[in-house]
Design an enzyme around this catalytic site. Structure first.
Site, PDB file in Angstrom:
ATOM      1  N   GLY A   1     -29.908  -9.626  52.610  1.00  0.00           N
ATOM      2  CA  GLY A   1     -29.765  -8.215  52.981  1.00  0.00           C
ATOM      3  C   GLY A   1     -30.574  -7.855  54.229  1.00  0.00           C
ATOM      4  O   GLY A   1     -30.073  -7.173  55.127  1.00  0.00           O
ATOM      5  N   GLY A   2     -31.807  -8.324  54.305  1.00  0.00           N
ATOM      6  CA  GLY A   2     -32.661  -8.018  55.460  1.00  0.00           C
ATOM      7  C   GLY A   2     -32.090  -8.613  56.737  1.00  0.00           C
ATOM      8  O   GLY A   2     -32.101  -7.968  57.796  1.00  0.00           O
TER       9      GLY A   2
ATOM     10  N   ASP B   1     -30.658 -16.717  58.890  1.00  0.00           N
ATOM     11  CA  ASP B   1     -29.399 -16.203  58.327  1.00  0.00           C
ATOM     12  C   ASP B   1     -28.717 -15.171  59.229  1.00  0.00           C
ATOM     13  O   ASP B   1     -27.590 -14.764  58.952  1.00  0.00           O
ATOM     14  CB  ASP B   1     -29.657 -15.527  56.965  1.00  0.00           C
TER      15      ASP B   1
ATOM     16  N   PRO C   1     -30.370  -5.832  46.837  1.00  0.00           N
ATOM     17  CA  PRO C   1     -31.758  -6.120  46.475  1.00  0.00           C
ATOM     18  C   PRO C   1     -32.433  -7.046  47.483  1.00  0.00           C
ATOM     19  O   PRO C   1     -31.754  -7.900  48.072  1.00  0.00           O
ATOM     20  CB  PRO C   1     -31.658  -6.789  45.103  1.00  0.00           C
ATOM     21  N   VAL C   2     -33.736  -6.872  47.689  1.00  0.00           N
ATOM     22  CA  VAL C   2     -34.443  -7.702  48.682  1.00  0.00           C
ATOM     23  C   VAL C   2     -34.999  -8.966  48.037  1.00  0.00           C
ATOM     24  O   VAL C   2     -35.166  -9.028  46.822  1.00  0.00           O
ATOM     25  CB  VAL C   2     -35.589  -6.915  49.388  1.00  0.00           C
ATOM     26  N   ALA C   3     -35.266  -9.966  48.871  1.00  0.00           N
ATOM     27  CA  ALA C   3     -35.804 -11.270  48.416  1.00  0.00           C
ATOM     28  C   ALA C   3     -34.989 -11.803  47.249  1.00  0.00           C
ATOM     29  O   ALA C   3     -35.519 -12.272  46.249  1.00  0.00           O
ATOM     30  CB  ALA C   3     -37.283 -11.140  48.036  1.00  0.00           C
ATOM     31  N   ALA C   4     -33.672 -11.741  47.386  1.00  0.00           N
ATOM     32  CA  ALA C   4     -32.775 -12.051  46.275  1.00  0.00           C
ATOM     33  C   ALA C   4     -31.831 -13.211  46.568  1.00  0.00           C
ATOM     34  O   ALA C   4     -31.038 -13.596  45.714  1.00  0.00           O
ATOM     35  CB  ALA C   4     -31.954 -10.801  45.931  1.00  0.00           C
ATOM     36  N   GLY C   5     -31.876 -13.747  47.794  1.00  0.00           N
ATOM     37  CA  GLY C   5     -30.922 -14.803  48.162  1.00  0.00           C
ATOM     38  C   GLY C   5     -29.614 -14.236  48.660  1.00  0.00           C
ATOM     39  O   GLY C   5     -28.613 -14.937  48.770  1.00  0.00           O
ATOM     40  N   LEU C   6     -29.601 -12.931  48.984  1.00  0.00           N
ATOM     41  CA  LEU C   6     -28.376 -12.267  49.448  1.00  0.00           C
ATOM     42  C   LEU C   6     -28.444 -11.907  50.933  1.00  0.00           C
ATOM     43  O   LEU C   6     -27.483 -11.350  51.482  1.00  0.00           O
ATOM     44  CB  LEU C   6     -28.121 -10.997  48.613  1.00  0.00           C
TER      45      LEU C   6
ATOM     46  N   LYS D   1     -24.553 -11.553  51.667  1.00  0.00           N
ATOM     47  CA  LYS D   1     -23.825 -12.828  51.716  1.00  0.00           C
ATOM     48  C   LYS D   1     -24.072 -13.610  50.436  1.00  0.00           C
ATOM     49  O   LYS D   1     -25.056 -13.380  49.726  1.00  0.00           O
ATOM     50  CB  LYS D   1     -24.240 -13.683  52.915  1.00  0.00           C
TER      51      LYS D   1
HETATM   52  O1  C5P Z   1     -35.624 -18.224  59.505  1.00  0.00           O
HETATM   53  P1  C5P Z   1     -36.246 -17.497  58.353  1.00  0.00           P
HETATM   54  O2  C5P Z   1     -37.500 -16.775  58.739  1.00  0.00           O
HETATM   55  O3  C5P Z   1     -35.291 -16.607  57.636  1.00  0.00           O
HETATM   56  O4  C5P Z   1     -36.663 -18.610  57.292  1.00  0.00           O
HETATM   57  C1  C5P Z   1     -37.550 -18.359  56.250  1.00  0.00           C
HETATM   58  C2  C5P Z   1     -38.136 -19.661  55.724  1.00  0.00           C
HETATM   59  O5  C5P Z   1     -37.141 -20.420  55.046  1.00  0.00           O
HETATM   60  C3  C5P Z   1     -38.658 -20.596  56.794  1.00  0.00           C
HETATM   61  O6  C5P Z   1     -39.998 -20.313  57.101  1.00  0.00           O
HETATM   62  C4  C5P Z   1     -38.516 -21.953  56.131  1.00  0.00           C
HETATM   63  O7  C5P Z   1     -39.580 -22.171  55.230  1.00  0.00           O
HETATM   64  C5  C5P Z   1     -37.277 -21.800  55.284  1.00  0.00           C
HETATM   65  N1  C5P Z   1     -36.054 -22.304  55.927  1.00  0.00           N
HETATM   66  C6  C5P Z   1     -35.897 -23.657  56.104  1.00  0.00           C
HETATM   67  N2  C5P Z   1     -34.739 -24.131  56.682  1.00  0.00           N
HETATM   68  C7  C5P Z   1     -33.747 -23.281  57.052  1.00  0.00           C
HETATM   69  C8  C5P Z   1     -33.892 -21.897  56.865  1.00  0.00           C
HETATM   70  C9  C5P Z   1     -35.057 -21.432  56.294  1.00  0.00           C
HETATM   71  O8  C5P Z   1     -36.764 -24.449  55.768  1.00  0.00           O
HETATM   72  N3  C5P Z   1     -32.641 -23.774  57.596  1.00  0.00           N
END
Ligand code: C5P
Length: 331
Positions: free
Chosen positions: A117-118, A152, A110-115, A18
Protein backbone atom coordinates in the site's frame (compact mmCIF):
# COMPACT_ATOMS: atom_id res chain seq x y z
CA UNK A 1 -6.16 37.45 -6.84
CA UNK A 2 -5.97 33.74 -7.59
CA UNK A 3 -2.62 32.46 -8.73
CA UNK A 4 -3.27 31.18 -12.28
CA UNK A 5 -0.70 28.42 -11.73
CA UNK A 6 -2.55 26.98 -8.74
CA UNK A 7 -4.93 24.17 -9.50
CA UNK A 8 -8.19 24.67 -7.66
CA UNK A 9 -9.44 21.13 -8.29
CA UNK A 10 -7.34 18.49 -6.57
CA UNK A 11 -5.86 15.68 -8.63
CA UNK A 12 -7.31 12.36 -7.44
CA UNK A 13 -5.60 8.99 -7.79
CA UNK A 14 -6.57 5.50 -6.69
CA UNK A 15 -3.53 3.62 -5.41
CA UNK A 16 -4.29 -0.11 -5.65
CA UNK A 17 -2.96 -2.86 -3.40
CA UNK A 18 -0.97 -5.68 -5.00
CA UNK A 19 -0.88 -9.41 -4.50
CA UNK A 20 2.03 -11.69 -5.36
CA UNK A 21 0.52 -14.75 -7.05
CA UNK A 22 4.05 -16.19 -7.14
CA UNK A 23 7.27 -15.07 -5.46
CA UNK A 24 10.54 -16.81 -6.26
CA UNK A 25 13.50 -15.41 -4.36
CA UNK A 26 17.15 -16.01 -5.28
CA UNK A 27 20.04 -15.60 -2.86
CA UNK A 28 21.14 -12.27 -1.44
CA UNK A 29 22.98 -9.94 -3.82
CA UNK A 30 26.02 -7.82 -2.96
CA UNK A 31 23.82 -4.75 -2.50
CA UNK A 32 21.76 -6.57 0.17
CA UNK A 33 18.70 -7.05 -2.04
CA UNK A 34 17.43 -10.33 -3.46
CA UNK A 35 16.66 -11.05 -7.10
CA UNK A 36 13.00 -11.85 -7.54
CA UNK A 37 10.80 -13.56 -10.11
CA UNK A 38 7.26 -12.70 -9.15
CA UNK A 39 3.84 -12.30 -10.74
CA UNK A 40 2.31 -9.15 -9.27
CA UNK A 41 -1.38 -8.32 -9.77
CA UNK A 42 -3.16 -5.09 -8.79
CA UNK A 43 -6.34 -5.35 -6.72
CA UNK A 44 -9.60 -3.44 -6.61
CA UNK A 45 -8.80 -2.55 -2.99
CA UNK A 46 -7.14 0.87 -3.23
CA UNK A 47 -6.13 3.89 -1.18
CA UNK A 48 -7.49 7.21 -2.40
CA UNK A 49 -5.10 10.08 -2.72
CA UNK A 50 -5.91 13.69 -3.52
CA UNK A 51 -3.25 16.30 -4.26
CA UNK A 52 -3.59 20.04 -4.68
CA UNK A 53 -0.96 22.73 -5.02
CA UNK A 54 -0.86 24.93 -1.94
CA UNK A 55 0.55 28.22 -0.72
CA UNK A 56 3.60 28.02 1.55
CA UNK A 57 6.84 26.12 1.31
CA UNK A 58 6.03 22.79 2.92
CA UNK A 59 4.10 19.79 1.69
CA UNK A 60 1.32 18.66 4.04
CA UNK A 61 -0.44 15.31 4.46
CA UNK A 62 -3.75 14.54 6.09
CA UNK A 63 -4.48 10.83 6.60
CA UNK A 64 -7.91 9.27 7.18
CA UNK A 65 -9.09 5.67 7.48
CA UNK A 66 -6.81 2.84 8.60
CA UNK A 67 -3.82 3.51 10.83
CA UNK A 68 -0.87 4.48 8.63
CA UNK A 69 1.67 5.24 11.38
CA UNK A 70 3.10 8.72 12.01
CA UNK A 71 2.23 11.01 9.04
CA UNK A 72 5.74 12.53 9.11
CA UNK A 73 7.22 9.11 8.19
CA UNK A 74 4.81 8.59 5.29
CA UNK A 75 6.39 7.71 1.97
CA UNK A 76 4.13 10.33 0.34
CA UNK A 77 6.53 13.04 1.59
CA UNK A 78 9.57 11.29 0.12
CA UNK A 79 7.68 10.76 -3.15
CA UNK A 80 6.82 14.48 -3.36
CA UNK A 81 10.43 15.49 -2.64
CA UNK A 82 11.78 13.02 -5.21
CA UNK A 83 9.30 14.14 -7.88
CA UNK A 84 10.02 17.85 -7.19
CA UNK A 85 13.74 17.26 -7.41
CA UNK A 86 13.40 15.35 -10.71
CA UNK A 87 11.21 18.13 -12.17
CA UNK A 88 13.60 20.91 -11.09
CA UNK A 89 12.59 24.11 -12.88
CA UNK A 90 10.80 22.16 -15.63
CA UNK A 91 7.21 23.11 -14.87
CA UNK A 92 5.05 25.97 -16.24
CA UNK A 93 5.90 28.31 -13.31
CA UNK A 94 9.65 27.47 -13.42
CA UNK A 95 12.59 28.00 -13.12
CA UNK A 96 11.91 27.90 -9.35
CA UNK A 97 10.96 24.60 -7.70
CA UNK A 98 7.46 23.19 -8.14
CA UNK A 99 5.03 24.41 -5.45
CA UNK A 100 4.06 22.78 -2.19
CA UNK A 101 1.39 20.10 -2.26
CA UNK A 102 -1.46 19.57 0.19
CA UNK A 103 -2.13 15.82 0.12
CA UNK A 104 -5.05 13.86 1.58
CA UNK A 105 -4.78 10.11 1.88
CA UNK A 106 -7.74 7.87 2.57
CA UNK A 107 -6.04 4.70 3.80
CA UNK A 108 -7.97 1.54 2.97
CA UNK A 109 -5.02 -0.86 2.54
CA UNK A 110 -3.54 -2.16 5.79
CA UNK A 111 0.12 -1.18 6.26
CA UNK A 112 3.09 -3.57 6.66
CA UNK A 113 0.81 -6.29 5.34
CA UNK A 114 2.52 -7.55 2.16
CA UNK A 115 0.08 -5.55 0.01
CA UNK A 116 2.50 -2.72 -0.91
CA UNK A 117 0.00 0.00 0.00
CA UNK A 118 2.75 2.49 0.89
CA UNK A 119 4.60 1.79 -2.37
CA UNK A 120 1.40 2.25 -4.33
CA UNK A 121 0.72 5.55 -2.55
CA UNK A 122 4.24 6.65 -3.51
CA UNK A 123 3.72 5.80 -7.21
CA UNK A 124 0.34 7.57 -7.23
CA UNK A 125 1.89 10.59 -5.50
CA UNK A 126 4.61 10.98 -8.12
CA UNK A 127 2.10 10.69 -10.93
CA UNK A 128 -0.52 12.93 -9.32
CA UNK A 129 1.99 15.62 -8.32
CA UNK A 130 3.27 15.85 -11.90
CA UNK A 131 -0.28 16.47 -13.07
CA UNK A 132 -0.94 19.00 -10.29
CA UNK A 133 2.21 20.89 -11.31
CA UNK A 134 1.56 20.59 -15.04
CA UNK A 135 4.97 18.92 -15.33
CA UNK A 136 6.14 15.89 -17.26
CA UNK A 137 8.96 13.42 -16.82
CA UNK A 138 10.12 11.00 -19.48
CA UNK A 139 9.54 7.31 -18.76
CA UNK A 140 13.14 6.44 -17.77
CA UNK A 141 13.25 9.33 -15.25
CA UNK A 142 9.83 8.44 -13.84
CA UNK A 143 10.97 4.84 -13.52
CA UNK A 144 14.24 5.86 -11.80
CA UNK A 145 12.31 8.02 -9.31
CA UNK A 146 9.97 5.08 -8.58
CA UNK A 147 12.82 2.56 -8.15
CA UNK A 148 14.63 4.96 -5.81
CA UNK A 149 11.51 5.14 -3.58
CA UNK A 150 11.26 1.35 -3.07
CA UNK A 151 11.50 -2.04 -4.72
CA UNK A 152 7.72 -2.41 -5.21
CA UNK A 153 7.09 1.09 -6.57
CA UNK A 154 7.98 0.59 -10.30
CA UNK A 155 5.30 -2.13 -10.61
CA UNK A 156 2.57 0.43 -9.96
CA UNK A 157 3.65 2.53 -12.94
CA UNK A 158 2.79 -0.40 -15.24
CA UNK A 159 -0.91 -0.35 -14.29
CA UNK A 160 -1.81 -4.06 -14.59
CA UNK A 161 -0.56 -7.60 -13.91
CA UNK A 162 3.19 -7.87 -14.50
CA UNK A 163 6.19 -10.11 -14.17
CA UNK A 164 8.54 -8.38 -11.74
CA UNK A 165 12.24 -9.26 -11.71
CA UNK A 166 15.56 -7.96 -10.41
CA UNK A 167 15.15 -6.11 -7.15
CA UNK A 168 11.70 -5.07 -8.41
CA UNK A 169 12.81 -2.64 -11.12
CA UNK A 170 12.24 -4.92 -14.13
CA UNK A 171 8.52 -4.87 -14.84
CA UNK A 172 7.08 -6.68 -17.86
CA UNK A 173 3.30 -6.23 -18.28
CA UNK A 174 1.20 -9.40 -18.66
CA UNK A 175 -1.91 -8.60 -20.65
CA UNK A 176 -3.64 -12.00 -20.83
CA UNK A 177 -5.93 -12.09 -17.78
CA UNK A 178 -9.56 -12.30 -18.91
CA UNK A 179 -12.18 -11.39 -16.34
CA UNK A 180 -11.82 -10.21 -12.77
CA UNK A 181 -11.13 -13.08 -10.34
CA UNK A 182 -12.32 -12.52 -6.77
CA UNK A 183 -9.95 -12.48 -3.81
CA UNK A 184 -10.50 -12.72 -0.08
CA UNK A 185 -7.78 -11.02 1.93
CA UNK A 186 -7.28 -11.77 5.61
CA UNK A 187 -4.63 -9.66 7.32
CA UNK A 188 -3.90 -10.44 10.98
CA UNK A 189 -3.00 -7.33 12.96
CA UNK A 190 0.70 -8.19 13.23
CA UNK A 191 3.08 -5.75 11.54
CA UNK A 192 5.63 -7.83 9.64
CA UNK A 193 8.93 -6.17 8.80
CA UNK A 194 10.03 -7.07 5.26
CA UNK A 195 13.77 -6.78 6.13
CA UNK A 196 13.20 -9.21 9.06
CA UNK A 197 11.61 -11.76 6.72
CA UNK A 198 14.42 -11.46 4.16
CA UNK A 199 16.97 -11.82 7.00
CA UNK A 200 15.21 -15.02 8.13
CA UNK A 201 15.23 -16.19 4.50
CA UNK A 202 19.02 -15.69 4.39
CA UNK A 203 19.45 -17.52 7.68
CA UNK A 204 17.59 -20.67 6.61
CA UNK A 205 18.61 -21.03 3.00
CA UNK A 206 20.49 -19.57 0.10
CA UNK A 207 18.05 -19.15 -2.73
CA UNK A 208 14.82 -20.95 -3.51
CA UNK A 209 15.01 -24.57 -4.62
CA UNK A 210 13.79 -23.80 -8.13
CA UNK A 211 10.25 -25.22 -7.82
CA UNK A 212 8.70 -21.83 -7.10
CA UNK A 213 10.76 -20.28 -9.90
CA UNK A 214 9.28 -22.83 -12.32
CA UNK A 215 5.71 -22.20 -11.13
CA UNK A 216 6.32 -18.47 -11.46
CA UNK A 217 7.71 -18.74 -14.99
CA UNK A 218 4.80 -20.97 -15.96
CA UNK A 219 2.15 -18.60 -14.60
CA UNK A 220 3.84 -15.60 -16.25
CA UNK A 221 3.75 -17.42 -19.57
CA UNK A 222 0.06 -18.28 -19.16
CA UNK A 223 -0.82 -14.73 -18.14
CA UNK A 224 0.98 -13.49 -21.21
CA UNK A 225 -0.80 -15.89 -23.55
CA UNK A 226 -4.29 -15.71 -22.01
CA UNK A 227 -5.91 -17.07 -18.84
CA UNK A 228 -9.52 -16.89 -17.63
CA UNK A 229 -10.52 -16.26 -14.01
CA UNK A 230 -11.66 -19.91 -13.74
CA UNK A 231 -8.32 -21.15 -15.02
CA UNK A 232 -6.47 -18.96 -12.55
CA UNK A 233 -8.56 -20.30 -9.66
CA UNK A 234 -7.85 -23.86 -10.85
CA UNK A 235 -4.14 -23.11 -10.26
CA UNK A 236 -4.67 -21.82 -6.71
CA UNK A 237 -3.16 -24.94 -5.11
CA UNK A 238 0.14 -24.48 -6.94
CA UNK A 239 0.14 -20.72 -6.44
CA UNK A 240 -0.55 -20.99 -2.70
CA UNK A 241 2.77 -22.75 -2.24
CA UNK A 242 4.65 -20.68 -4.85
CA UNK A 243 6.17 -18.23 -2.37
CA UNK A 244 9.81 -18.74 -1.32
CA UNK A 245 9.29 -16.44 1.68
CA UNK A 246 6.71 -18.77 3.31
CA UNK A 247 9.21 -20.57 5.62
CA UNK A 248 10.89 -17.27 6.53
CA UNK A 249 7.60 -15.54 7.37
CA UNK A 250 6.58 -18.62 9.40
CA UNK A 251 9.79 -18.20 11.40
CA UNK A 252 9.10 -14.50 12.04
CA UNK A 253 5.37 -15.01 12.79
CA UNK A 254 4.90 -18.65 13.90
CA UNK A 255 1.22 -18.08 14.78
CA UNK A 256 0.47 -17.48 11.10
CA UNK A 257 0.97 -21.18 10.26
CA UNK A 258 -1.94 -22.66 12.29
CA UNK A 259 -4.12 -19.69 11.30
CA UNK A 260 -3.44 -20.30 7.61
CA UNK A 261 -4.36 -23.96 8.08
CA UNK A 262 -7.59 -23.07 9.94
CA UNK A 263 -8.55 -20.61 7.21
CA UNK A 264 -7.95 -23.23 4.56
CA UNK A 265 -10.21 -25.69 6.42
CA UNK A 266 -12.92 -23.06 6.86
CA UNK A 267 -13.00 -21.97 3.21
CA UNK A 268 -12.02 -25.35 1.73
CA UNK A 269 -9.56 -23.49 -0.49
CA UNK A 270 -5.80 -23.24 -0.83
CA UNK A 271 -4.55 -20.19 1.08
CA UNK A 272 -1.55 -18.19 -0.12
CA UNK A 273 0.67 -15.56 1.48
CA UNK A 274 1.20 -12.22 -0.25
CA UNK A 275 4.83 -11.09 -0.34
CA UNK A 276 6.40 -11.27 3.10
CA UNK A 277 2.94 -11.33 4.72
CA UNK A 278 1.08 -11.44 6.93
CA UNK A 279 -1.81 -11.07 4.42
CA UNK A 280 -3.34 -14.41 3.46
CA UNK A 281 -5.40 -14.79 0.29
CA UNK A 282 -7.92 -17.15 -1.30
CA UNK A 283 -8.98 -16.95 -4.96
CA UNK A 284 -12.53 -17.13 -6.36
CA UNK A 285 -13.96 -17.05 -9.88
CA UNK A 286 -15.75 -13.75 -9.14
CA UNK A 287 -15.97 -10.88 -6.72
CA UNK A 288 -19.47 -12.02 -5.70
CA UNK A 289 -18.17 -15.40 -4.55
CA UNK A 290 -15.32 -13.69 -2.72
CA UNK A 291 -17.87 -11.49 -0.90
CA UNK A 292 -19.74 -14.58 0.33
CA UNK A 293 -16.46 -16.16 1.49
CA UNK A 294 -15.42 -12.98 3.34
CA UNK A 295 -18.76 -13.14 5.19
CA UNK A 296 -17.99 -16.76 6.17
CA UNK A 297 -14.65 -15.61 7.61
CA UNK A 298 -16.24 -12.72 9.51
CA UNK A 299 -18.94 -15.00 10.98
CA UNK A 300 -16.38 -17.61 12.09
CA UNK A 301 -14.30 -14.89 13.74
CA UNK A 302 -17.41 -13.50 15.44
CA UNK A 303 -18.57 -16.88 16.83
CA UNK A 304 -15.06 -17.88 17.89
CA UNK A 305 -14.75 -20.91 15.58
CA UNK A 306 -11.84 -19.12 13.85
CA UNK A 307 -9.27 -17.42 16.06
CA UNK A 308 -6.77 -15.03 14.48
CA UNK A 309 -3.40 -14.12 15.95
CA UNK A 310 -2.72 -10.44 16.59
CA UNK A 311 -3.68 -7.62 18.90
CA UNK A 312 -7.15 -7.19 17.40
CA UNK A 313 -9.48 -8.86 14.89
CA UNK A 314 -7.93 -9.23 11.41
CA UNK A 315 -8.69 -7.07 8.40
CA UNK A 316 -11.03 -9.11 6.17
CA UNK A 317 -11.88 -7.90 2.70
CA UNK A 318 -13.37 -9.19 -0.56
CA UNK A 319 -11.92 -7.62 -3.69
CA UNK A 320 -10.95 -8.47 -7.26
CA UNK A 321 -7.81 -8.82 -9.32
CA UNK A 322 -7.72 -6.03 -11.89
CA UNK A 323 -6.61 -7.46 -15.22
CA UNK A 324 -6.34 -4.14 -17.03
CA UNK A 325 -5.60 -0.51 -16.19
CA UNK A 326 -8.42 1.25 -14.32
CA UNK A 327 -9.40 4.87 -14.82
CA UNK A 328 -7.88 7.05 -12.16
CA UNK A 329 -5.02 4.75 -11.15
CA UNK A 330 -1.40 5.78 -11.58
CA UNK A 331 -0.11 6.73 -14.02
O1 C5P B 1 13.14 -1.50 -1.47
P1 C5P B 1 12.43 -1.55 -0.15
O2 C5P B 1 12.86 -0.46 0.78
O3 C5P B 1 10.95 -1.62 -0.28
O4 C5P B 1 12.86 -2.93 0.53
C1 C5P B 1 12.67 -3.19 1.89
C2 C5P B 1 13.58 -4.31 2.35
O5 C5P B 1 13.18 -5.55 1.78
C3 C5P B 1 15.03 -4.16 1.93
O6 C5P B 1 15.75 -3.41 2.87
C4 C5P B 1 15.50 -5.60 1.88
O7 C5P B 1 15.79 -6.06 3.19
C5 C5P B 1 14.28 -6.36 1.43
N1 C5P B 1 14.24 -6.63 -0.01
C6 C5P B 1 15.13 -7.53 -0.55
N2 C5P B 1 15.08 -7.80 -1.90
C7 C5P B 1 14.15 -7.21 -2.69
C8 C5P B 1 13.23 -6.29 -2.15
C9 C5P B 1 13.30 -6.02 -0.80
O8 C5P B 1 15.96 -8.09 0.14
N3 C5P B 1 14.12 -7.50 -3.99
Amino acid sequence: MTDPLRRLTPVVRLAPAKLNLTLAVASRREDGYHSLHSVFVPLGLADRLSLATAAGHSDTLHVEGLDAGPPADNLVFRALAAARSAVGGGWPGGPGPAPAIAARLEKRIPVAAGLAGGSSDAAATVDGALEAWGAELDDPTRHAVAAHLGSDVPFFLAGGPALVEGRGEHVAPLHGLHGSPGVVLVTPVIAVSTPDVFAAFDAIRHGGDGAVRMSSAHLAEELRAGLTADNLVARAGVLASANDLLPATALVVPALVPFKRALSRLLARPIGLSGSGPTLWALYPSGTEATVAAETVRSALADGSLVAPGAAGPFVCATIIVGHRQEGTAP
